[in-house]
Design a protein around this motif. Structure first.
Motif, mmCIF file in Angstrom:
data_model
loop_
_atom_site.group_PDB
_atom_site.id
_atom_site.type_symbol
_atom_site.label_atom_id
_atom_site.label_comp_id
_atom_site.label_asym_id
_atom_site.label_seq_id
_atom_site.Cartn_x
_atom_site.Cartn_y
_atom_site.Cartn_z
ATOM 1 N N ILE A 60 29.881 47.780 41.448
ATOM 2 C CA ILE A 60 31.128 47.322 40.836
ATOM 3 C C ILE A 60 32.125 47.060 41.959
ATOM 4 C CG2 ILE A 60 33.008 47.908 39.278
ATOM 5 C CD1 ILE A 60 31.041 49.774 37.861
ATOM 6 N N PRO A 61 32.599 45.842 42.083
ATOM 7 C CA PRO A 61 33.548 45.561 43.155
ATOM 8 C C PRO A 61 34.863 46.315 42.951
ATOM 9 C CG PRO A 61 33.254 43.640 41.764
ATOM 10 C CD PRO A 61 32.281 44.669 41.298
ATOM 11 N N ALA A 62 35.502 46.659 44.050
ATOM 12 C CA ALA A 62 36.737 47.448 44.006
ATOM 13 C C ALA A 62 37.915 46.646 43.464
ATOM 14 C CB ALA A 62 37.066 47.972 45.397
ATOM 15 N N ASN A 63 37.861 45.353 43.551
ATOM 16 C CA ASN A 63 39.008 44.533 43.154
ATOM 17 C C ASN A 63 38.782 43.842 41.811
ATOM 18 O OD1 ASN A 63 37.075 42.774 43.958
ATOM 19 N ND2 ASN A 63 38.361 41.590 45.330
ATOM 20 N N THR A 64 38.162 44.505 40.857
ATOM 21 C CA THR A 64 37.913 43.871 39.567
ATOM 22 C C THR A 64 39.207 43.603 38.810
ATOM 23 O OG1 THR A 64 37.564 46.032 38.577
ATOM 24 C CG2 THR A 64 35.611 44.822 39.277
ATOM 25 N N LYS A 65 40.217 44.422 38.968
ATOM 26 C CA LYS A 65 41.498 44.206 38.291
ATOM 27 C C LYS A 65 42.185 42.954 38.823
ATOM 28 C CE LYS A 65 44.515 45.796 35.377
ATOM 29 N NZ LYS A 65 44.229 45.900 33.975
ATOM 30 N N ARG A 66 42.031 42.693 40.110
ATOM 31 C CA ARG A 66 42.674 41.515 40.687
ATOM 32 C C ARG A 66 42.076 40.221 40.155
ATOM 33 N NH1 ARG A 66 43.383 41.799 46.958
ATOM 34 N NH2 ARG A 66 44.669 40.018 46.481
ATOM 35 N N GLY A 67 40.851 40.278 39.656
ATOM 36 C CA GLY A 67 40.230 39.091 39.086
ATOM 37 C C GLY A 67 40.885 38.647 37.802
ATOM 38 N N GLN A 68 41.616 39.529 37.138
ATOM 39 C CA GLN A 68 42.309 39.187 35.900
ATOM 40 C C GLN A 68 43.698 38.614 36.163
ATOM 41 O OE1 GLN A 68 42.391 42.839 33.756
ATOM 42 N NE2 GLN A 68 40.191 42.870 33.393
ATOM 43 N N LEU A 69 44.164 38.670 37.396
ATOM 44 C CA LEU A 69 45.507 38.210 37.733
ATOM 45 C C LEU A 69 45.478 36.768 38.226
ATOM 46 C CD1 LEU A 69 46.674 41.391 39.650
ATOM 47 C CD2 LEU A 69 47.151 40.800 37.284
ATOM 48 N N ILE A 70 46.581 36.092 38.098
ATOM 49 C CA ILE A 70 46.714 34.720 38.576
ATOM 50 C C ILE A 70 46.864 34.768 40.089
ATOM 51 C CG2 ILE A 70 48.093 32.613 38.455
ATOM 52 C CD1 ILE A 70 48.960 33.586 35.632
ATOM 53 N N LEU A 71 46.013 34.041 40.777
ATOM 54 C CA LEU A 71 45.948 34.030 42.247
ATOM 55 C C LEU A 71 45.668 35.424 42.812
ATOM 56 C CD1 LEU A 71 48.942 31.657 43.078
ATOM 57 C CD2 LEU A 71 46.529 31.061 42.949
ATOM 58 N N GLY A 72 45.176 36.325 42.001
ATOM 59 C CA GLY A 72 44.849 37.673 42.445
ATOM 60 C C GLY A 72 46.044 38.591 42.609
ATOM 61 N N TRP A 73 47.257 38.114 42.311
ATOM 62 C CA TRP A 73 48.466 38.921 42.517
ATOM 63 C C TRP A 73 49.405 38.986 41.330
ATOM 64 C CZ3 TRP A 73 48.655 42.065 46.452
ATOM 65 C CH2 TRP A 73 47.945 41.757 47.587
ATOM 66 N N PHE A 74 49.480 37.938 40.512
ATOM 67 C CA PHE A 74 50.559 37.805 39.543
ATOM 68 C C PHE A 74 50.056 37.823 38.100
ATOM 69 C CE2 PHE A 74 51.818 35.402 43.333
ATOM 70 C CZ PHE A 74 52.903 36.161 43.710
ATOM 71 N N ARG A 75 50.863 38.425 37.214
ATOM 72 C CA ARG A 75 50.665 38.313 35.774
ATOM 73 C C ARG A 75 51.473 37.115 35.292
ATOM 74 N NH1 ARG A 75 52.840 44.114 34.311
ATOM 75 N NH2 ARG A 75 54.370 43.278 35.734
ATOM 76 N N LYS A 76 51.293 36.734 34.025
ATOM 77 C CA LYS A 76 52.079 35.617 33.480
ATOM 78 C C LYS A 76 53.565 35.944 33.506
ATOM 79 C CE LYS A 76 48.966 33.348 30.269
ATOM 80 N NZ LYS A 76 48.709 33.057 28.852
ATOM 81 N N PHE A 77 53.906 37.190 33.135
ATOM 82 C CA PHE A 77 55.313 37.591 33.122
ATOM 83 C C PHE A 77 55.929 37.490 34.511
ATOM 84 C CE2 PHE A 77 58.610 40.840 33.587
ATOM 85 C CZ PHE A 77 59.506 40.397 32.625
ATOM 86 N N ASP A 78 55.174 37.869 35.549
ATOM 87 C CA ASP A 78 55.686 37.784 36.915
ATOM 88 C C ASP A 78 56.008 36.345 37.300
ATOM 89 O OD1 ASP A 78 55.234 40.509 37.085
ATOM 90 O OD2 ASP A 78 53.285 40.262 38.064
ATOM 91 N N LEU A 79 55.123 35.443 36.966
ATOM 92 C CA LEU A 79 55.362 34.037 37.315
ATOM 93 C C LEU A 79 56.513 33.438 36.511
ATOM 94 C CD1 LEU A 79 51.751 32.680 37.760
ATOM 95 C CD2 LEU A 79 53.417 33.263 39.511
ATOM 96 N N ILE A 80 56.634 33.829 35.238
ATOM 97 C CA ILE A 80 57.757 33.342 34.426
ATOM 98 C C ILE A 80 59.073 33.871 34.984
ATOM 99 C CG2 ILE A 80 58.832 33.514 32.148
ATOM 100 C CD1 ILE A 80 55.974 33.463 30.986
ATOM 101 N N LEU A 81 59.102 35.147 35.356
ATOM 102 C CA LEU A 81 60.308 35.751 35.924
ATOM 103 C C LEU A 81 60.688 35.073 37.235
ATOM 104 C CD1 LEU A 81 62.332 38.177 35.648
ATOM 105 C CD2 LEU A 81 60.760 39.426 37.126
ATOM 106 N N PHE A 82 59.724 34.897 38.119
ATOM 107 C CA PHE A 82 60.006 34.292 39.421
ATOM 108 C C PHE A 82 60.409 32.821 39.286
ATOM 109 C CE2 PHE A 82 58.424 32.809 43.722
ATOM 110 C CZ PHE A 82 59.515 33.308 44.398
#
Length: 106
Positions: free
Chosen positions: A7-29
Protein backbone atom coordinates in the motif's frame (compact mmCIF):
# COMPACT_ATOMS: atom_id res chain seq x y z
CA UNK A 1 4.83 -11.89 -3.50
CA UNK A 2 2.20 -14.35 -2.31
CA UNK A 3 -0.40 -12.86 0.03
CA UNK A 4 1.58 -9.66 0.43
CA UNK A 5 0.05 -6.30 -0.37
CA UNK A 6 1.94 -3.12 -0.96
CA UNK A 7 0.00 0.00 0.00
CA UNK A 8 1.65 3.24 -1.04
CA UNK A 9 2.17 5.82 1.71
CA UNK A 10 0.61 8.65 -0.28
CA UNK A 11 -2.80 7.12 -1.03
CA UNK A 12 -4.61 10.11 0.50
CA UNK A 13 -2.79 12.49 -1.82
CA UNK A 14 -4.23 10.62 -4.79
CA UNK A 15 -7.69 11.90 -3.84
CA UNK A 16 -6.55 15.54 -3.86
CA UNK A 17 -6.35 17.89 -6.83
CA UNK A 18 -2.71 18.10 -7.95
CA UNK A 19 -1.89 16.02 -4.87
CA UNK A 20 -2.28 19.04 -2.54
CA UNK A 21 -5.68 20.74 -2.75
CA UNK A 22 -9.32 19.94 -2.00
CA UNK A 23 -12.13 21.62 -3.96
CA UNK A 24 -12.78 23.97 -1.05
CA UNK A 25 -9.11 25.01 -0.98
CA UNK A 26 -9.12 25.91 -4.65
CA UNK A 27 -12.43 27.79 -4.37
CA UNK A 28 -11.10 29.74 -1.37
CA UNK A 29 -7.81 30.58 -3.06
CA UNK A 30 -9.40 31.53 -6.39
CA UNK A 31 -11.92 33.78 -4.63
CA UNK A 32 -9.04 35.50 -2.79
CA UNK A 33 -7.23 36.04 -6.06
CA UNK A 34 -10.41 37.35 -7.69
CA UNK A 35 -11.01 39.84 -4.87
CA UNK A 36 -7.36 40.96 -5.12
CA UNK A 37 -7.64 41.49 -8.86
CA UNK A 38 -10.79 43.58 -8.39
CA UNK A 39 -9.09 45.64 -5.67
CA UNK A 40 -5.98 46.10 -7.81
CA UNK A 41 -8.15 47.28 -10.72
CA UNK A 42 -10.00 49.91 -8.67
CA UNK A 43 -7.41 51.14 -6.14
CA UNK A 44 -5.00 53.95 -6.84
CA UNK A 45 -1.46 53.07 -5.85
CA UNK A 46 -0.29 56.22 -4.12
CA UNK A 47 1.56 54.44 -1.33
CA UNK A 48 2.61 51.01 -0.13
CA UNK A 49 -0.47 50.65 2.11
CA UNK A 50 -2.82 50.58 -0.87
CA UNK A 51 -0.70 47.90 -2.55
CA UNK A 52 -0.76 45.79 0.64
CA UNK A 53 -4.54 46.22 0.92
CA UNK A 54 -4.93 45.19 -2.71
CA UNK A 55 -2.80 42.06 -2.34
CA UNK A 56 -4.02 41.08 1.15
CA UNK A 57 -6.90 38.75 0.10
CA UNK A 58 -4.66 36.70 -2.19
CA UNK A 59 -1.86 36.57 0.39
CA UNK A 60 -4.19 35.57 3.25
CA UNK A 61 -5.95 32.84 1.27
CA UNK A 62 -2.60 31.65 -0.07
CA UNK A 63 -1.37 31.35 3.52
CA UNK A 64 -4.50 29.41 4.50
CA UNK A 65 -4.12 26.80 1.74
CA UNK A 66 -0.34 26.46 2.18
CA UNK A 67 0.57 22.81 2.91
CA UNK A 68 1.88 22.03 6.41
CA UNK A 69 3.58 18.82 7.58
CA UNK A 70 1.35 16.51 9.71
CA UNK A 71 -1.74 18.52 8.72
CA UNK A 72 -3.45 19.23 5.43
CA UNK A 73 -2.92 22.99 5.37
CA UNK A 74 -2.87 26.06 7.65
CA UNK A 75 -6.67 26.34 7.60
CA UNK A 76 -6.81 22.83 9.05
CA UNK A 77 -4.27 23.77 11.76
CA UNK A 78 -6.29 26.85 12.76
CA UNK A 79 -9.58 24.91 12.88
CA UNK A 80 -8.00 22.11 14.96
CA UNK A 81 -6.45 24.62 17.40
CA UNK A 82 -9.78 26.43 17.76
CA UNK A 83 -11.64 23.18 18.42
CA UNK A 84 -9.04 22.12 20.98
CA UNK A 85 -9.18 25.43 22.85
CA UNK A 86 -12.97 25.74 22.86
CA UNK A 87 -13.92 22.14 23.70
CA UNK A 88 -13.92 20.48 27.09
CA UNK A 89 -10.44 19.97 28.50
CA UNK A 90 -11.25 17.40 31.18
CA UNK A 91 -11.98 13.99 29.79
CA UNK A 92 -13.72 11.23 31.73
CA UNK A 93 -12.25 7.77 31.60
CA UNK A 94 -14.37 5.38 29.54
CA UNK A 95 -11.90 2.58 29.00
CA UNK A 96 -12.31 -1.15 29.16
CA UNK A 97 -12.94 -1.15 32.92
CA UNK A 98 -15.32 1.84 33.03
CA UNK A 99 -18.44 -0.13 33.96
CA UNK A 100 -16.77 -2.62 36.29
CA UNK A 101 -15.69 0.03 38.85
CA UNK A 102 -14.82 -0.76 42.46
CA UNK A 103 -17.18 -3.44 43.69
CA UNK A 104 -17.20 -4.31 47.35
CA UNK A 105 -16.79 -7.98 48.07
CA UNK A 106 -19.36 -9.63 50.30
Amino acid sequence: MYDQYLIPANTKRGQLILGWFRKFDLILFSSGILVSLVLLAFLQFDDIISVIIGLAPALITGFLVMPVPNYHNMLNVIVEAYEFLTNRQKYRWKGWCYKSGDKKRK
